[in-house]
Scaffold this motif. Sequence first.
Motif, PDB file in Angstrom:
ATOM      1  N   UNK A 505       0.837  -1.202   0.000  1.00 15.58           N
ATOM      2  CA  UNK A 505       0.000   0.000   0.000  1.00 15.58           C
ATOM      3  C   UNK A 505       0.874   1.255   0.000  1.00 15.58           C
ATOM      4  N   UNK A 506       1.967   1.222   0.749  1.00 17.40           N
ATOM      5  CA  UNK A 506       2.885   2.372   0.779  1.00 17.40           C
ATOM      6  C   UNK A 506       3.569   2.562  -0.574  1.00 17.40           C
ATOM      7  N   UNK A 507       3.905   1.454  -1.222  1.00 20.21           N
ATOM      8  CA  UNK A 507       4.490   1.539  -2.572  1.00 20.21           C
ATOM      9  C   UNK A 507       3.503   2.229  -3.518  1.00 20.21           C
ATOM     10  N   UNK A 508       2.244   1.832  -3.409  1.00 24.44           N
ATOM     11  CA  UNK A 508       1.213   2.457  -4.244  1.00 24.44           C
ATOM     12  C   UNK A 508       1.055   3.938  -3.941  1.00 24.44           C
ATOM     13  N   UNK A 509       1.160   4.309  -2.696  1.00 18.61           N
ATOM     14  CA  UNK A 509       1.024   5.719  -2.315  1.00 18.61           C
ATOM     15  C   UNK A 509       2.165   6.556  -2.888  1.00 18.61           C
ATOM     16  N   UNK A 510       3.396   6.005  -2.841  1.00 17.67           N
ATOM     17  CA  UNK A 510       4.540   6.721  -3.420  1.00 17.67           C
ATOM     18  C   UNK A 510       4.334   6.922  -4.921  1.00 17.67           C
ATOM     19  N   UNK A 516       0.848  12.331  -9.314  1.00 15.80           N
ATOM     20  CA  UNK A 516       0.217  13.641  -9.082  1.00 15.80           C
ATOM     21  C   UNK A 516       1.172  14.773  -9.448  1.00 15.80           C
ATOM     22  N   UNK A 517       2.433  14.622  -9.015  1.00 12.90           N
ATOM     23  CA  UNK A 517       3.445  15.640  -9.318  1.00 12.90           C
ATOM     24  C   UNK A 517       3.623  15.778 -10.825  1.00 12.90           C
ATOM     25  N   UNK A 518       3.675  14.647 -11.531  1.00 12.93           N
ATOM     26  CA  UNK A 518       3.832  14.698 -12.982  1.00 12.93           C
ATOM     27  C   UNK A 518       2.610  15.307 -13.648  1.00 12.93           C
ATOM     28  N   UNK A 519       1.419  14.981 -13.153  1.00 17.20           N
ATOM     29  CA  UNK A 519       0.194  15.558 -13.724  1.00 17.20           C
ATOM     30  C   UNK A 519       0.226  17.083 -13.617  1.00 17.20           C
ATOM     31  N   UNK A 520       0.673  17.595 -12.470  1.00 15.67           N
ATOM     32  CA  UNK A 520       0.777  19.051 -12.300  1.00 15.67           C
ATOM     33  C   UNK A 520       1.789  19.637 -13.282  1.00 15.67           C
ATOM     34  N   UNK A 521       2.912  18.948 -13.422  1.00 15.15           N
ATOM     35  CA  UNK A 521       3.955  19.412 -14.340  1.00 15.15           C
ATOM     36  C   UNK A 521       3.431  19.459 -15.779  1.00 15.15           C
ATOM     37  N   UNK A 531      -5.772  12.328 -15.979  1.00 13.46           N
ATOM     38  CA  UNK A 531      -6.376  11.613 -14.856  1.00 13.46           C
ATOM     39  C   UNK A 531      -5.263  10.945 -14.046  1.00 13.46           C
ATOM     40  N   UNK A 532      -5.088  11.370 -12.804  1.00 15.21           N
ATOM     41  CA  UNK A 532      -4.027  10.812 -11.968  1.00 15.21           C
ATOM     42  C   UNK A 532      -4.251   9.334 -11.673  1.00 15.21           C
ATOM     43  N   UNK A 533      -5.477   8.853 -11.826  1.00 14.72           N
ATOM     44  CA  UNK A 533      -5.778   7.444 -11.584  1.00 14.72           C
ATOM     45  C   UNK A 533      -5.673   6.591 -12.846  1.00 14.72           C
ATOM     46  N   UNK A 534      -5.333   7.224 -13.950  1.00 17.63           N
ATOM     47  CA  UNK A 534      -5.176   6.475 -15.197  1.00 17.63           C
ATOM     48  C   UNK A 534      -3.851   5.728 -15.190  1.00 17.63           C
ATOM     49  N   UNK A 627      13.996  12.560 -15.543  1.00 17.84           N
ATOM     50  CA  UNK A 627      13.976  12.462 -14.088  1.00 17.84           C
ATOM     51  C   UNK A 627      12.587  12.754 -13.518  1.00 17.84           C
ATOM     52  N   UNK A 628      11.782  13.510 -14.244  1.00 21.38           N
ATOM     53  CA  UNK A 628      10.404  13.787 -13.809  1.00 21.38           C
ATOM     54  C   UNK A 628       9.455  12.664 -14.223  1.00 21.38           C
TER      55      UNK A 628
END
Length: 804
Positions: A505-510, A516-521, A531-534, A627-628
């Motif tokens: 679960x922690x791996x999935x959270x990371x 999310x960071x990439x979606x913002x970028x 879609x961050x869940x895609x 790197x991103x």
Amino acid sequence: MTTKRLVDQITKKLKTERGKDIKSASNKDLYYVITSVVNDVVNGDWMVTQDKYKKKKQVYYLSMEFLVGRLLESNLLNSGILERANEALLKLGFQPQQVYEQEHDAGLGNGGLGRLAACFLDSLASLKYPGHGCGIRYRYGLFEQRIIHGHQIELPDYWLKEEYPWETRKIDQAVEIHFGGNVHMHEKNDGTLEFKYENTDKVMAVPYDIPIIGYRNNIVNSLRLWSAESTEIDTDHLTSQTDHYYHQLDHKHSIEQISGFLYPDDSHFEGKTLRIKQQYFLVSASIQHIIKEYKKNNRRSLKYLPDKVVIQINDTHPSLAIPELMRILMDQERYGWDEAWKITTSVMAYTNHTTLSEALEKWPKGMIKDLLPRIYMIIDEINERFCKGIWFDYPELRDKIPALAIIADDQVHMARLAIVGSFSINGVARIHTEILKKKEMKDFYYLFPKRFNNKTNGITHRRWLLQVNPNLAKLVTDVIGPKWIQRPNDLIGLLRYTKDSSFLEKIGQVKNENKRILADFIHDRTGITIDENSIYDIQIKRLHEYKRQLLNVFHILHLYNELKDNPSLDITPRTFIFGAKAAPSYHLAKEVIKLINQVASIVNNDKDIRGKLKVVFLENYNVSLAEKLIPAADISEQISTASKEASGTGNMKMMMNGALTVGTLDGANIEIRDFVGNNNIFIFGLNADQVLDYYQNGGYIARDIYNTDDRVKRILDQLNEGAFGSQEIEYKDIYYNILYHNDPYFVLKDFDPYLEIHELVEQAYRDKNAWNAMSVTNIAHSGKFSSDRTIQEYASEIWKLKKY
């Protein structure tokens, strides 16, 4: 160094070096000041390291590319002060990433070849091996890519327009390079031959050294980059000799062009000439430096050079190192041919990076003869002796001499020169080396079986996990401890946690946070909302037909057609992300870039498909962009035509960050599969033997698939009829290349297996716990693809180096 001391140093240097206080300082000011702090920390270690290496055997890694990317953050990391630097910047009111991003990616490379060289330098220093890089200090990188109306536009990448704070100019160690002119041969009284040069064009090679910092070990190796400069313009009698003055200016400019551009266009005479000049400039400057260093540090004659020096030729570009070392040994050091050849072939080692025949360099012999007359004479003699050796010692190969000769068909074949003049020839993945031995270089392998060996590529886990994905690195350290940072094979300990639901679960959270960071970028860069869940399905690499970005696009078009037919189709949302540069003269590759962008424009704005597909092409792909992207990848697209990709290193970087590979049995994909197992990778398509059999014996007809697979027909017809372009003729070349040139890279042949494997991806992704377990399995085995392992193998099996 404490955070408080670092804050004090930054504040002091801002005043003394930038003339500013903290309130008036910019992110750029902070970048230069932090760099200055790092240089202060490492300069002492750099001097000590070079002094301690004087009596050691050293490797010199000659490469036309060193794609080092930005260095500040990695240098802080390796120096052991990254965490405190971050704290200091935050205390001073600055965001660390905004400061680090002030650094321009160094324009010293193009793709995998250059990034591999950079990883190798990192591992050499981190493992305490005496090793240095030798390259060219290009003023302009490959090009800066802009996408305008979907088309790739190339702009100059003038990465040196601002001060580059990592380099140190060493004018006192400049050497002279000679081009052109005449060579006169004289017989001396003792019967030996003497060669004299006249009317040569002289170029000054000025070195700039960049520190390569080992990980927390006080070792600092060097990357030496050579800059081409002219001697001073003669300013006497300017009023009476104006024409002469302007001629000198033109001449000065032509000299500086030698280190002006990475990979000048060689589709015309001038470009070919410039490329040969670049290659000779690199090797002549480097070998002169190597010889000087040997003489300075060793009292024994150059006969013992192989005891202290090994030169690794990275691809064919530095192959002229072989005749250049022969020239220096014979013409300047007065060795006879046999002794010079023994020394040379005991020093030189060659890495082959391709099975593509068009990528094996060859140059018109007349051009070599005019530009490098003495070098040509030596190559000609090497060729004569080599061919005579085959004729007398291997009569069964006599009819193959034209295919083995270094000079054949009025061309100088650089790979053949590298093979004949080296004691080691290595491929860069197991299958690649086997193809070299059994097919591409079969007859050379017959002649020199002991020279051939494999060294599967690797990546530095310090940059590609510890630096670019700190949250994942911390999670790994929390469960298996920190020793993996210096012993990457210890990552295998993660296998104990593939059934630990809390850890998964922690791996999935990371991963979700990275997405999310990439979606913002992406939104900031392009305006596209994803879609961050895609599923983040990422293909980042050079744009080339064999890498088959086109197959990926065809899959997207298939999914789009399916959704247009049935908008309620139950599929997990997908985000397809591309990053790639096409060579400026590679028309078909640039057409694929245009197609990707056109498809993105249509798909992303079609409300009928309800946001289930998004396509993103990120312009100007480079190390910093990688790197991103890599920490956020769910799917790693490694879909080259089997037998064409020598190794790949993007596949390793993505698996190390938990992405799952969709790939062919090509390059290092095979070894990844062997480690992680079939259940933790998505393999599809033709294998190398099948591809090579089609090439050799025929039997594949692309039009048959077009006529029998309605999905393929629909996509190709859409291209042909202008459904994805503003004009009907827009993608005709892609259409004709597939159907009238018989699909040379088997896009249609692998299309159906590719769709099937993506169905399996779809099903696997729906079980997040199982997906995360597969992800952890890949991370666990990724330590085997650390460049530390690769360098250990080079050092022990080829270079015979000892650690400091």
